[in-house]
Enzyme design. Structure first.
Site, PDB file in Angstrom:
ATOM      1  N   ARG A   1      -8.779  10.619  -7.997  1.00 61.93           N
ATOM      2  CA  ARG A   1      -9.901   9.847  -7.342  1.00 61.93           C
ATOM      3  C   ARG A   1     -11.156  10.661  -7.551  1.00 61.93           C
ATOM      4  O   ARG A   1     -12.245  10.135  -7.389  1.00 61.93           O
ATOM      5  CB  ARG A   1      -9.336   9.739  -6.107  1.00 61.93           C
ATOM      6  CG  ARG A   1     -10.210   9.208  -5.161  1.00 61.93           C
ATOM      7  CD  ARG A   1      -9.438   9.096  -3.900  1.00 61.93           C
ATOM      8  NE  ARG A   1     -10.410   8.604  -2.655  1.00 61.93           N
ATOM      9  CZ  ARG A   1      -9.973   8.075  -1.611  1.00 61.93           C
ATOM     10  NH1 ARG A   1      -8.843   7.584  -1.508  1.00 61.93           N
ATOM     11  NH2 ARG A   1     -10.964   7.764  -0.828  1.00 61.93           N
TER      12      ARG A   1
ATOM     13  N   PHE B   1      -2.554  -1.349 -10.421  1.00 58.98           N
ATOM     14  CA  PHE B   1      -2.880  -2.357  -9.567  1.00 58.98           C
ATOM     15  C   PHE B   1      -4.084  -3.016 -10.263  1.00 58.98           C
ATOM     16  O   PHE B   1      -4.757  -4.075  -9.640  1.00 58.98           O
ATOM     17  CB  PHE B   1      -3.048  -2.131  -8.242  1.00 58.98           C
ATOM     18  CG  PHE B   1      -3.816  -0.939  -7.765  1.00 58.98           C
ATOM     19  CD1 PHE B   1      -5.228  -1.068  -7.784  1.00 58.98           C
ATOM     20  CD2 PHE B   1      -3.050   0.300  -7.325  1.00 58.98           C
ATOM     21  CE1 PHE B   1      -5.941   0.158  -7.527  1.00 58.98           C
ATOM     22  CE2 PHE B   1      -3.694   1.316  -6.965  1.00 58.98           C
ATOM     23  CZ  PHE B   1      -5.136   1.281  -7.066  1.00 58.98           C
TER      24      PHE B   1
ATOM     25  N   LYS C   1       0.848  -1.292  -0.172  1.00 56.43           N
ATOM     26  CA  LYS C   1       0.013  -0.125   0.045  1.00 56.43           C
ATOM     27  C   LYS C   1       0.819   1.230  -0.028  1.00 56.43           C
ATOM     28  O   LYS C   1       1.453   1.506   0.895  1.00 56.43           O
ATOM     29  CB  LYS C   1      -0.967  -0.095   1.225  1.00 56.43           C
ATOM     30  CG  LYS C   1      -1.915   1.454   1.152  1.00 56.43           C
ATOM     31  CD  LYS C   1      -2.695   0.970   2.390  1.00 56.43           C
ATOM     32  CE  LYS C   1      -3.937   2.357   2.144  1.00 56.43           C
ATOM     33  NZ  LYS C   1      -3.327   3.685   1.930  1.00 56.43           N
TER      34      LYS C   1
HETATM   35  P1  AMP Z   1      -6.987   5.143   2.142  1.00 59.73           P
HETATM   36  O1  AMP Z   1      -6.725   6.474   1.234  1.00 59.73           O
HETATM   37  O2  AMP Z   1      -6.353   5.097   3.522  1.00 59.73           O
HETATM   38  O3  AMP Z   1      -8.371   5.002   2.324  1.00 59.73           O
HETATM   39  O4  AMP Z   1      -6.492   4.089   1.293  1.00 59.73           O
HETATM   40  C1  AMP Z   1      -6.811   3.594  -0.132  1.00 59.73           C
HETATM   41  C2  AMP Z   1      -5.906   4.136  -0.960  1.00 59.73           C
HETATM   42  O5  AMP Z   1      -4.688   3.641  -1.024  1.00 59.73           O
HETATM   43  C3  AMP Z   1      -6.287   3.967  -2.281  1.00 59.73           C
HETATM   44  O6  AMP Z   1      -7.434   5.023  -2.682  1.00 59.73           O
HETATM   45  C4  AMP Z   1      -5.269   4.072  -3.156  1.00 59.73           C
HETATM   46  O7  AMP Z   1      -4.932   5.544  -3.569  1.00 59.73           O
HETATM   47  C5  AMP Z   1      -4.057   3.707  -2.374  1.00 59.73           C
HETATM   48  N1  AMP Z   1      -3.283   2.462  -2.714  1.00 59.73           N
HETATM   49  C6  AMP Z   1      -2.023   2.370  -2.588  1.00 59.73           C
HETATM   50  N2  AMP Z   1      -1.631   1.393  -2.873  1.00 59.73           N
HETATM   51  C7  AMP Z   1      -2.709   0.535  -3.412  1.00 59.73           C
HETATM   52  C8  AMP Z   1      -3.078  -0.531  -3.966  1.00 59.73           C
HETATM   53  N3  AMP Z   1      -1.830  -1.409  -3.986  1.00 59.73           N
HETATM   54  N4  AMP Z   1      -4.069  -0.929  -4.136  1.00 59.73           N
HETATM   55  C9  AMP Z   1      -5.225  -0.106  -4.128  1.00 59.73           C
HETATM   56  N5  AMP Z   1      -4.999   0.974  -3.675  1.00 59.73           N
HETATM   57  C10 AMP Z   1      -3.949   1.426  -3.227  1.00 59.73           C
END
Ligand code: AMP
Length: 608
Positions: A318, A389, A298
């Site tokens: 996004r 991804f 991540k």
């Molecule tokens: P959060 O912003 O904490 O809700 O985490 C989700 C976000 O992590 C997603 O919207 C992506 O922008 C990010 N992200 C980073 N690496 C990945 C991955 N391998 N797969 C999906 N999302 C990812």
């Protein structure tokens, strides 16, 4: 359709503030409008000339509108302006002036929705010299043909202040009410209120069985509820895919559910991305995503949706903003790496330090997203690496219903890695907790936030927050903090001190680090409650101005949080993201509270 018919609907919407009534009014209109007009009317109901994904704006300022109203009414611009100052609403001014100015003459010809829409859409096309005058002319032309009430709504639409209360929720439901019962020949007997009632009553378990009822012809009440829910969900999904209620309404009108299902992704039009839930352990990840599941790094960057058609590339955030111009480096590497004539990819762009070749936290590269100038320098100083991804479409074929396993294979097939520029996101398909834990450690060591876990069988659900793609970040060490201030709540919480300012320790000094108000319960039987806390803190109030009171520092609470950030707001220089009270630490006094040094240590720890 005549524009005056739409204006009648605007008036009805303006006069009734209830959501249910608005939905009914909109659905009745959508039902009767001719197919040629439905896209335009749906957009105009939202008060816009372009769908949500389209960034074009009409670009008419109030001053320009003053000129147009003056030209159409034959009144001096100053007089129009003074009327406007008096009423505060230029729409109303236009209506009144046209009413009084045109008592004897009859309007030359009736305005149609098509004509209004056509003129609105010409507005953003006018650029360069003389464009202001030409815009004024386009609006004045409409106002000259308008009846007074029509003028009111034209002015509001052009200025982007229509506000008749038709939001995404109302439109979604109205489209379902308008078309599906008719298409399916069902529920003619149900009125708007019944629909709302059945929707509210549907339980989660019933919804899970939704597919079964798809073909039911004469449903019993339980099946009716499911069907209704299914209709509404289908409209929502079509919207998440297209971000355009105009095309959704049109597809529903002409093809019903099948029409919505057949709506396809279009390269160049952004799609809402799939969102993730959070898990607190690897085991929970397996529970949600199945075994084996795919774990991925991540990365702490920003989401990018990459569209490619031949030699043209678009980059959307996004929030569906087009940031193609800001990232010529991404455009370039997509063209060099991606082997598909057309595709839509889902990816994370992460910044790195070009000399140390190490990932940087999001804050460092975030400036590139808005930056409109000095772009070449930004590319050099703050380069990004694109980690692909997922894939939604390849060579015209939608991939969203394919299982993730196949989509990942496709990503590997079409994305040729180029070092520090673009690659398929690093992943591991795993069945055991141990291997995932090791992968987690590897991801943290590389400077990432943690891992994402994904079900290998699940489809891509645009716009949905799903349980088959979850994030797993390092759970942070909790802090033990001293309560130094508190605030009386609002509304039903007004009897309680319901928000607490907490501090960490520097020697014998206490330094504020944040405010916490979640984690406590309203009912004492559910755990540590606001009532209990208020009882403990009330005797310690030393002074207070209004709602905020200072508390003699005696109580320590354990606080959990998502992240520690640097912040000028608090004297400690740090702030907590999403803090919540875990428990009261009666065993600890202010001298045992977490120190600033500890906070600094945790802050640095989360970066690696
Ligand atoms: P959060 O912003 O904490 O809700 O985490 C989700 C976000 O992590 C997603 O919207 C992506 O922008 C990010 N992200 C980073 N690496 C990945 C991955 N391998 N797969 C999906 N999302 C990812």
């Amino acid at each position: 359709m005549k524009y005056s018919d739409l204006v009648d609907v605007y008036e009805r919407l303006d006069s009734d503030s209830k959501r249910l009534s608005k939905t009914l009014v909109v659905s009745q209109l959508l039902e009767k409008v001719p197919e040629d007009d439905i896209e335009k009317i749906t957009l105009l109901l939202e008060g816009r000339a372009y769908p949500a994904w389209d960034e074009r704006e009409l670009g008419v300022a109030k001053q320009m509108m003053l000129k147009a109203v003056s030209a159409a009414s034959g009144l001096d611009a100053r007089r129009v302006e003074s009327e406007w100052k008096r009423t505060g609403d230029l729409g109303e001014v236009a209506e009144n002036l046209i009413k009084s100015g045109r008592q004897s003459t009859l309007v030359s010809h009736e305005l149609t929705v098509g004509k209004v829409f056509e003129n609105l859409r010409k507005l953003p096309e006018m650029t360069g010299q003389g464009s202001v005058d030409r815009k004024v002319q386009l609006i004045a032309e409409l106002l000259t043909s308008a009846k007074p009430k029509e003028a009111r709504y034209i002015v509001r639409t052009v200025l982007g202040t229509l506000r008749v209360g038709v939001g995404a929720g109302v439109l979604r439901d109205a489209i379902a009410w308008a078309f599906f019962p008719k298409v399916k020949g069902l529920f003619r007997e149900l009125d708007a209120r019944d629909y709302m009632r059945v929707l509210k009553a549907a339980s989660v378990d019933e919804l899970k069985n939704l597919q079964k009822y798809d073909a039911v012809e004469a449903p019993d009440p339980a099946a009716a509820r499911l069907l209704y829910r299914h209709f509404v969900d289908s409209v929502q999904q079509a919207y998440d895919m297209s971000n355009d209620f105009g095309v959704v309404a049109s597809a529903a009108k002409s093809g019903g559910l099948a029409g919505l299902k057949a709506m396809s992704l279009k390269v160049g039009k952004p799609v809402k991305v799939m969102l993730s839930l959070k898990v607190d352990s690897v085991e929970e990840g397996f529970e949600r995503c199945g075994r084996p599941m795919q774990a991925e790094f991540k990365l702490d960057g920003f989401r990018v949706q990459l569209h490619k058609q031949g030699s043209k590339v678009w980059i959307f955030t996004r929030r569906l903003e087009d940031v193609t111009r800001q990232f010529p480096d991404i455009v370039d590497c997509v063209l060099k790496s991606v082997r598909a004539d057309s595709c839509i990819l889902d990816a994370e762009a992460v910044g790195f330090d070009p000399s140390a070749k190490k990932y940087l936290p999001f804050q460092n590269v975030s400036q590139r997203i808005r930056r409109k100038y000095d772009i070449e320098r930004m590319v050099r100083e703050l380069p990004v690496e694109v980690n692909v991804f997922d894939v939604l479409l390849i060579d015209g074929r939608s991939m969203v219903d394919e299982p993730f396993r196949r989509r990942r294979e496709a990503v590997e097939r079409i994305v040729k890695p180029i070092q520090w520029r673009i690659l398929p996101a690093k992943c591991l398909v795993a069945s055991g907790v141990g291997e995932v834990e090791r992968f987690f450690a590897e991801s943290k060591a590389a400077g990432n936030e943690g891992l994402m876990f994904k079900s290998i069988d699940a489809p891509y659900k645009p716009g949905a927050r799903v349980g088959h793609m979850v994030k797993f970040k390092k759970t942070m060490e909790n802090l033990d903090l001293v309560i130094v201030k508190a605030e009386w709540g609002e509304g039903k919480r007004s009897r309680w001190l319901s928000s607490y300012t907490v501090a960490c320790r520097l020697g014998s000094k206490l330094l504020e680090i944040g405010k916490v108000s979640t984690g406590l319960k309203e009912k004492p039987e559910e755990g540590l409650s606001f009532g209990e806390m208020t009882k403990l803190l009330r005797p310690l109030i030393v002074s207070g101005e209004g709602k905020l009171v200072a508390i003699r520092p005696e109580f320590v609470i354990e606080v959990a949080y998502e992240e520690i950030q640097k912040s000028p707001t608090y004297e400690s220089g740090y702030a907590l993201r999403f803090p919540r009270v875990v428990r009261l630490r009666e065993d600890k006094g202010p001298d045992d509270a977490s120190s600033l040094k500890m906070v600094e240590q945790y802050y640095r720890g989360q970066k690696r």
